[in-house]
Structures are given as C-alpha cells and as structure tokens.
Design a protein around this motif. Structure first.
Motif, PDB file in Angstrom:
ATOM      1  N   GLY A 152      20.976  81.747  41.940  1.00 37.02           N
ATOM      2  CA  GLY A 152      21.805  82.948  42.145  1.00 37.02           C
ATOM      3  C   GLY A 152      21.081  84.151  42.703  1.00 37.02           C
ATOM      4  N   THR A 153      19.752  84.180  42.656  1.00 29.67           N
ATOM      5  CA  THR A 153      18.989  85.321  43.180  1.00 29.67           C
ATOM      6  C   THR A 153      17.716  84.799  43.837  1.00 29.67           C
ATOM      7  OG1 THR A 153      19.842  86.763  41.418  1.00 29.67           O
ATOM      8  CG2 THR A 153      17.925  87.541  42.637  1.00 29.67           C
ATOM      9  N   PHE A 154      17.398  85.329  45.027  1.00 26.37           N
ATOM     10  CA  PHE A 154      16.233  84.836  45.763  1.00 26.37           C
ATOM     11  C   PHE A 154      15.619  85.973  46.573  1.00 26.37           C
ATOM     12  CE2 PHE A 154      14.290  83.094  49.632  1.00 26.37           C
ATOM     13  CZ  PHE A 154      13.380  82.190  49.071  1.00 26.37           C
ATOM     14  N   LEU A 155      14.297  86.083  46.546  1.00 22.89           N
ATOM     15  CA  LEU A 155      13.590  87.107  47.307  1.00 22.89           C
ATOM     16  C   LEU A 155      13.148  86.553  48.647  1.00 22.89           C
ATOM     17  CD1 LEU A 155      12.377  89.926  47.554  1.00 22.89           C
ATOM     18  CD2 LEU A 155      10.311  89.068  46.411  1.00 22.89           C
ATOM     19  N   LEU A 156      13.724  87.074  49.723  1.00 19.07           N
ATOM     20  CA  LEU A 156      13.337  86.689  51.080  1.00 19.07           C
ATOM     21  C   LEU A 156      12.234  87.623  51.549  1.00 19.07           C
ATOM     22  CD1 LEU A 156      14.260  84.858  53.601  1.00 19.07           C
ATOM     23  CD2 LEU A 156      15.331  86.951  54.421  1.00 19.07           C
ATOM     24  N   ARG A 157      11.058  87.060  51.769  1.00 15.95           N
ATOM     25  CA  ARG A 157       9.914  87.864  52.203  1.00 15.95           C
ATOM     26  C   ARG A 157       9.969  88.087  53.713  1.00 15.95           C
ATOM     27  NH1 ARG A 157       7.250  90.535  48.147  1.00 15.95           N
ATOM     28  NH2 ARG A 157       6.880  89.146  46.350  1.00 15.95           N
ATOM     29  N   GLY A 158       9.907  89.341  54.123  1.00 15.26           N
ATOM     30  CA  GLY A 158       9.868  89.662  55.539  1.00 15.26           C
ATOM     31  C   GLY A 158       8.450  89.653  56.068  1.00 15.26           C
ATOM     32  N   PRO A 159       8.293  89.871  57.383  1.00 16.30           N
ATOM     33  CA  PRO A 159       6.945  89.958  57.950  1.00 16.30           C
ATOM     34  C   PRO A 159       6.135  91.069  57.281  1.00 16.30           C
ATOM     35  CG  PRO A 159       8.599  89.791  59.676  1.00 16.30           C
ATOM     36  CD  PRO A 159       9.344  90.007  58.406  1.00 16.30           C
ATOM     37  N   TRP A 160       4.829  90.895  57.242  1.00 22.63           N
ATOM     38  CA  TRP A 160       3.970  91.895  56.621  1.00 22.63           C
ATOM     39  C   TRP A 160       4.174  93.260  57.272  1.00 22.63           C
ATOM     40  CZ3 TRP A 160      -1.395  88.919  56.329  1.00 22.63           C
ATOM     41  CH2 TRP A 160      -1.215  87.798  55.503  1.00 22.63           C
ATOM     42  N   PHE A 161       4.156  94.293  56.484  1.00 24.19           N
ATOM     43  CA  PHE A 161       4.226  95.695  56.921  1.00 24.19           C
ATOM     44  C   PHE A 161       5.554  96.041  57.625  1.00 24.19           C
ATOM     45  CE2 PHE A 161      -0.236  94.178  57.554  1.00 24.19           C
ATOM     46  CZ  PHE A 161      -0.749  94.728  56.385  1.00 24.19           C
ATOM     47  N   SER A 162       6.572  95.208  57.457  1.00 21.51           N
ATOM     48  CA  SER A 162       7.835  95.486  58.157  1.00 21.51           C
ATOM     49  C   SER A 162       8.902  96.081  57.242  1.00 21.51           C
ATOM     50  CB  SER A 162       8.391  94.190  58.761  1.00 21.51           C
ATOM     51  OG  SER A 162       8.791  93.290  57.736  1.00 21.51           O
ATOM     52  N   ASN A 163       8.636  96.122  55.931  1.00 21.83           N
ATOM     53  CA  ASN A 163       9.637  96.583  54.952  1.00 21.83           C
ATOM     54  C   ASN A 163      10.947  95.803  55.083  1.00 21.83           C
ATOM     55  OD1 ASN A 163       7.905  98.543  53.908  1.00 21.83           O
ATOM     56  ND2 ASN A 163       8.607 100.089  55.375  1.00 21.83           N
ATOM     57  N   MET A 164      10.826  94.489  55.294  1.00 22.67           N
ATOM     58  CA  MET A 164      12.013  93.650  55.457  1.00 22.67           C
ATOM     59  C   MET A 164      12.236  92.700  54.288  1.00 22.67           C
ATOM     60  SD  MET A 164      12.434  92.493  59.437  1.00 22.67           S
ATOM     61  CE  MET A 164      13.839  91.438  58.997  1.00 22.67           C
ATOM     62  N   ASP A 165      11.583  92.951  53.155  1.00 20.51           N
ATOM     63  CA  ASP A 165      11.852  92.115  51.991  1.00 20.51           C
ATOM     64  C   ASP A 165      13.293  92.332  51.546  1.00 20.51           C
ATOM     65  OD1 ASP A 165       9.272  91.301  52.123  1.00 20.51           O
ATOM     66  OD2 ASP A 165       8.612  92.187  50.229  1.00 20.51           O
ATOM     67  N   ILE A 166      14.013  91.226  51.335  1.00 24.31           N
ATOM     68  CA  ILE A 166      15.425  91.303  50.952  1.00 24.31           C
ATOM     69  C   ILE A 166      15.651  90.447  49.715  1.00 24.31           C
ATOM     70  CG2 ILE A 166      17.809  90.848  51.645  1.00 24.31           C
ATOM     71  CD1 ILE A 166      16.919  91.125  54.552  1.00 24.31           C
ATOM     72  N   LEU A 167      16.198  91.058  48.675  1.00 18.15           N
ATOM     73  CA  LEU A 167      16.563  90.299  47.483  1.00 18.15           C
ATOM     74  C   LEU A 167      18.032  89.906  47.614  1.00 18.15           C
ATOM     75  CD1 LEU A 167      15.447  89.404  44.641  1.00 18.15           C
ATOM     76  CD2 LEU A 167      16.784  91.327  43.731  1.00 18.15           C
ATOM     77  N   GLY A 168      18.253  88.618  47.876  1.00 14.78           N
ATOM     78  CA  GLY A 168      19.622  88.119  47.960  1.00 14.78           C
ATOM     79  C   GLY A 168      20.120  87.753  46.574  1.00 14.78           C
ATOM     80  N   THR A 169      21.341  88.151  46.242  1.00 17.42           N
ATOM     81  CA  THR A 169      21.865  87.842  44.922  1.00 17.42           C
ATOM     82  C   THR A 169      23.369  87.645  44.947  1.00 17.42           C
ATOM     83  OG1 THR A 169      21.942  88.547  42.586  1.00 17.42           O
ATOM     84  CG2 THR A 169      22.174  90.266  44.263  1.00 17.42           C
ATOM     85  N   VAL A 170      23.839  86.758  44.086  1.00 12.15           N
ATOM     86  CA  VAL A 170      25.269  86.584  43.856  1.00 12.15           C
ATOM     87  C   VAL A 170      25.565  86.705  42.367  1.00 12.15           C
ATOM     88  CG1 VAL A 170      25.736  85.160  45.886  1.00 12.15           C
ATOM     89  CG2 VAL A 170      24.946  84.064  43.779  1.00 12.15           C
ATOM     90  N   ASP A 171      24.589  87.170  41.610  1.00 13.80           N
ATOM     91  CA  ASP A 171      24.737  87.336  40.168  1.00 13.80           C
ATOM     92  C   ASP A 171      25.733  88.463  39.894  1.00 13.80           C
ATOM     93  OD1 ASP A 171      24.472  87.997  37.476  1.00 13.80           O
ATOM     94  OD2 ASP A 171      22.356  87.464  37.424  1.00 13.80           O
ATOM     95  N   PRO A 172      26.885  88.178  39.267  1.00 12.62           N
ATOM     96  CA  PRO A 172      27.885  89.227  39.014  1.00 12.62           C
ATOM     97  C   PRO A 172      27.331  90.415  38.225  1.00 12.62           C
ATOM     98  CG  PRO A 172      28.866  87.072  38.666  1.00 12.62           C
ATOM     99  CD  PRO A 172      27.386  86.855  38.849  1.00 12.62           C
ATOM    100  N   ALA A 173      26.378  90.156  37.315  1.00 17.31           N
ATOM    101  CA  ALA A 173      25.779  91.250  36.541  1.00 17.31           C
ATOM    102  C   ALA A 173      25.017  92.201  37.466  1.00 17.31           C
ATOM    103  CB  ALA A 173      24.856  90.690  35.460  1.00 17.31           C
ATOM    104  N   ASN A 174      24.303  91.648  38.441  1.00 15.04           N
ATOM    105  CA  ASN A 174      23.594  92.488  39.423  1.00 15.04           C
ATOM    106  C   ASN A 174      24.578  93.273  40.279  1.00 15.04           C
ATOM    107  OD1 ASN A 174      21.102  91.563  38.552  1.00 15.04           O
ATOM    108  ND2 ASN A 174      20.872  90.056  40.198  1.00 15.04           N
ATOM    109  N   VAL A 175      25.632  92.597  40.716  1.00 13.81           N
ATOM    110  CA  VAL A 175      26.643  93.254  41.558  1.00 13.81           C
ATOM    111  C   VAL A 175      27.263  94.424  40.804  1.00 13.81           C
ATOM    112  CG1 VAL A 175      28.847  92.976  42.744  1.00 13.81           C
ATOM    113  CG2 VAL A 175      27.133  91.155  42.864  1.00 13.81           C
TER     114      VAL A 175
END
Length: 506
Positions: A63-86
């Motif tokens: 339900g939750t996954f951290l997508l790492r972006g390229p270094w120094f790009s500030n593109m890290d994205i935490l994908g989530t479908v957890d209703p509690a997070n939403v």
C-alpha cells in the motif's frame, strides 16, 4: 597494447555486468534503485502503462512505496493508497499539505485558478464558486442545458450513426458533448461541437496535449523539462502551442461577454445570463475578487477542465463497462423501466433529472465505474513541515506524496478480494439504499476541504446521458478494439472507444 586490451576487457566486463543487472531488474516486480539515476529508468520502462504499474507496485508493497528519484533532483515520491494516510493528508493535517509552489510549476498553464491556489486566494475562489454552483438559478440552467444538448445534440448524432451503421468513437463524442455543455454553463456560448459533421475542435486538442505535457513533468527532473521548454522540443513544445490556443479561445469568449454585457444589462429575473462568466463579471466588486481578464482566463480554464475532461472520461469508461457486462446493463434497464408511467409503456424516452435522482442501481453503477476508473487517476502533495504519516513513513518538504486513485480502487485490503471486479452491488446496503463510503477510501471527488464542488453537477450530467443511451440504444464495442488507459493526468482511453450503435425502439 596489452594495457589497452586490459582496459578494454575491464570495460567490456562492466558493460556485460550492467546489461545482465538491468535485464534481471527489467523483469523484476519492484523498481530497482540505480546509482545516480535512482528508479527513473524503471519509471520510463513502464511509463506506457503507468497507472497499471502503480497499482502493481503498491499492491506488492502493501500500500505504500518510496520511489527514489535521481540523486540531487528532489524527485523522491512516496506513493500510497493507505486510507489512513489519505485522511491524514487531505483532512487531519490539511494545512501542512498545500498545493505549494512545485505543484504550481508543473500545472502552470492553469495560472491562478482554483486548482493551483492556496491560502486566502483559494479560500475566496472556493467560497464564490460554491455560491455560484449551488445557486438555484444555476441548477435550473444546468438541467436545461444538459437536457437540450442531449435532445438536440447527442441524440441526433446517435440516430445518424445508428441509421448509417457507422462506427463512432464514443469518447470523442462525449468530449464534444461535455465541451459544449461546459462552455455554455461557464461562458454562455455554445461552440456546437456535437453534430453529425464532427467539426474540428482545436480547444479540446489543445487541452489533451497540455494534460499529456503536465503528466511528463511529473516524470522528469525540473531541469530537464525546463530545458525542453527553452529548446522548444518534445511535449514542452506542444504545451507552448496548446497554451496559445487556450488563451486565444478563452480571450475571445471573455471579450465577447464584456462587449455583450456593456451593450445590454439584463435584469435578475431574465432566464439568460446564468453562466458563470456573466456572474463573475457582474458581481466583480461584491465577490472581493479582482475579476480582470487574467483572473477570468484562469477561472474559465479551470472550470473547463473540471467539466469537460472529468465527465467525458467518466462517461466513456462507464458505457464501456456497462456494454461489456450484460447483467449490469439489464438491471439498469429494469430500473429505468420501473419509473415509466403505465401509459408510456416500453418505448423511446428521455428521462428528466428528477426522475433519475432516486435510482439506486444506476447511481451505484456510476460510483463503481468511478472507483475503478477515476477521471483524475492520481494526485500529489508535498508537506511544508516534515511529518510522519500514520503508516510510519517519514516525508519532508523535498519529497512528494502521491495518491494513485487508479490503484486505490484495485486494492484488496481496501475493497475486498473482488476489488478488481465491476460490481455495482457493493454500493448497495441490505436496506436497498446507497452505501456511504468515506472520501479517503473513495477519492474520485477528492476529500477534505478540497472536496469537489461539482459533484452534483457531474452526477446530473452522467445520469442524463447514461439513461438516454442505455434505455434507447444498444452499444457494442468493435471486435478487437484495444481498451487501455492513456498516459495523462486525465484517465482517457488511449485509442478511444470505437462502437456500433443500434436503436432499441422503432
């Protein structure tokens, strides 16, 4: 020479290792975190099926996954479908998750419209938009406009293609329908795109290209898409051209309206002048908003995207689901028949809005379609202050949190083992009423303070069109026609929806 051969062997070994490494991870379930590049290669490898890939990864990760972006790009994205997070992000911790400057950069074509703004500007715009959309005069205008466009626009086209035996792209037809109705409701002018001539619609094409470019901005480092913009290449070049078309068309509408209103002021009792543009111009001072041409341009574009894109997407996926699920189609027809008057019998009919508002199964089928195919398939937020989500994941201002609405509808831990099935019955209680689902679980109309203001407008149009087509026509998808989501910020079918239409009544 021996030294050169030695270096060559080392380089060859490294290349072979990287090839074998990449080949192994191309076929792995989870994205591989590459040195320097992060998970960007995996993202682009699957970009053609982005929404399905999100659903797969989030299901595999719980339900939750951290997508790492390229270094120094500030593109890290935490994908989530957890209703509690939403719920935490959209409601409980709303102030810490504004749209923010990064969102506005990506969606810059929307200007300072309601989708892009925060704080007082957003609050004032939302307050005025709610007042206008909830006004009884606007509701009457909505019902009248939808009815007339179905009766005098949509039906003649369906009659024509049915009589001629033509194949028609329902997605294109629905885009034309919602563009016409939204344009009338927002500006007061009918562009007349729903006709048997199927005229070219530059504005709609420009919106599609702008939305595809916005999607690509989510996938690329900011420096890359800004370079493309500067060089006038790729999707950024298309966006620049599309932006010009949107500005030109909206500018003409604003100019026409200002001229019309300056020449003839209509009284409050008149039936005309109920469109939103007229209201904004006439009530400029009373709203506390500076309704100059820039504000009107941004407001109109935001309303056009909300009205044209989301409703036409919802109609397309719904009619496809119904036409491929005969048991659902049968139940909707039985429910429509149940409200016919005895003297009417089973024959051709257009249903009025008031007749449709209490139909439980039709409403449930629409909700079920929106669950599986939400018109806006994902959205993202970024925190102002670092925070730990209910799932235990840490996020900071340099990260984004992305909700995949497309994936949420397919999660077994949210909707049960049959989550991937089209099953309207899941929305009906044991008492035969509509089952309530919290917005942080069913996010099609957003959640929290930014809950969609046009929900009732959307259901009014969806039910009017759906009932007219399902009761009066048989829709058959062309054999072999591929149905797959596109890659954009609006969930359309990549190849349209090619169907044949036949009449049910002589």
């Amino acid at each position: 020479m021996g030294l050169i051969l030695g270096y060559a062997e080392i380089i060859l070994a490294i290349v072979c290792f990287l090839f074998m490494w990449s080949f192994r991870n191309m076929n792995s379930q989870m994205p591989w975190n590459w040195p320097l590049l992060g998970m960007l290669p995996s993202l682009f490898l699957h970009v053609h099926r982005f929404h399905e890939r999100c659903a797969d990864v989030l299901e595999w990760s719980g339900g939750t996954f951290l997508l790492r972006g390229p270094w120094f790009s500030n593109m890290d994205i935490l994908g989530t479908v957890d209703p509690a997070n939403v719920h935490f992000i959209m409601s409980a911790n709303f102030a810490n998750f504004p749209k923010g400057p990064e969102f506005k950069k990506i969606f810059e074509v929307l200007g300072d419209g309601i989708f892009n703004t925060d704080l007082d500007l957003w609050t004032n715009q939302r307050k005025q938009a709610r007042a206008l959309l909830n006004h009884e005069r606007f509701r009457k205008f909505l019902i009248k406009t939808s009815w007339e466009k179905v009766e005098k626009g949509l039906i003649p086209v369906l009659e024509h293609v049915a009589k001629q035996g033509f194949v028609v792209d329902l997605q294109d037809l629905f885009q034309r329908f919602t563009f016409d109705t939204t344009c009338i409701l927002v500006t007061g002018y009918d562009p007349g795109c729903v006709s048997i001539e199927f005229p070219d619609v530059p504005f709609s094409k420009a919106m599609d290209e702008a939305e595809e470019a916005i999607f690509m901005r989510h996938c690329l480092p900011e420096s890359v898409w800004k370079l493309q913009k500067w060089l006038c290449i790729g999707h950024e070049h298309k966006l620049t051209k599309a932006w010009g078309v949107l500005d030109d068309v909206i500018g003409k509408y604003v100019s026409m309206k200002r001229k019309e209103l300056s020449q003839s002021r209509k009284s409050d009792g008149d039936e005309e002048g109920l469109d939103l543009l007229t209201s904004y111009i006439n009530e400029d001072e009373g709203m506390g908003l500076d309704c100059d041409d820039k504000f009107l341009r941004d407001t109109i574009l935001n309303f056009m995207i909300a009205g044209r894109d989301t409703t036409s997407s919802a109609l397309t996926w719904f009619l496809w689901l119904v036409s491929t699920h005969p048991e659902v189609e049968k139940k909707i027809r039985e429910e429509l028949n149940s409200i016919l008057q005895p003297k009417e019998g089973e024959k051709w009919k257009l249903f009025k809005v008031e007749e449709l508002k209490n139909l439980v199964y039709l409403h449930s089928a629409l909700c079920e379609s929106l669950r599986l195919y939400p018109p806006v398939p994902f959205q993202h937020k970024a925190p102002v202050q670092p925070v730990i989500l209910p799932s235990g994941h840490y996020v900071n201002p340099k990260m984004k949190v992305m909700f995949s609405l497309y994936a949420m509808g397919r999660m077994g831990f949210i909707w049960g083992k049959d989550s991937k099935e089209f099953k309207p019955e899941r929305w009906i209680t044991d008492r035969g009423t509509i089952k309530y689902e919290p917005s942080y679980k069913f996010l099609a109309f957003n959640a929290g303070p930014r809950t969609c203001l046009g929900k009732e407008v959307a259901f009014t149009q969806l039910k009017s069109v759906a009932s007219a087509i399902i009761h009066n026509y048989q829709i058959q998808v062309v054999e072999g026609h591929p149905v797959t989501p596109n890659v954009s910020v609006i969930l359309y079918m990549k190849h349209g929806l090619k169907v044949k239409v036949t009449k049910r009544w002589t």
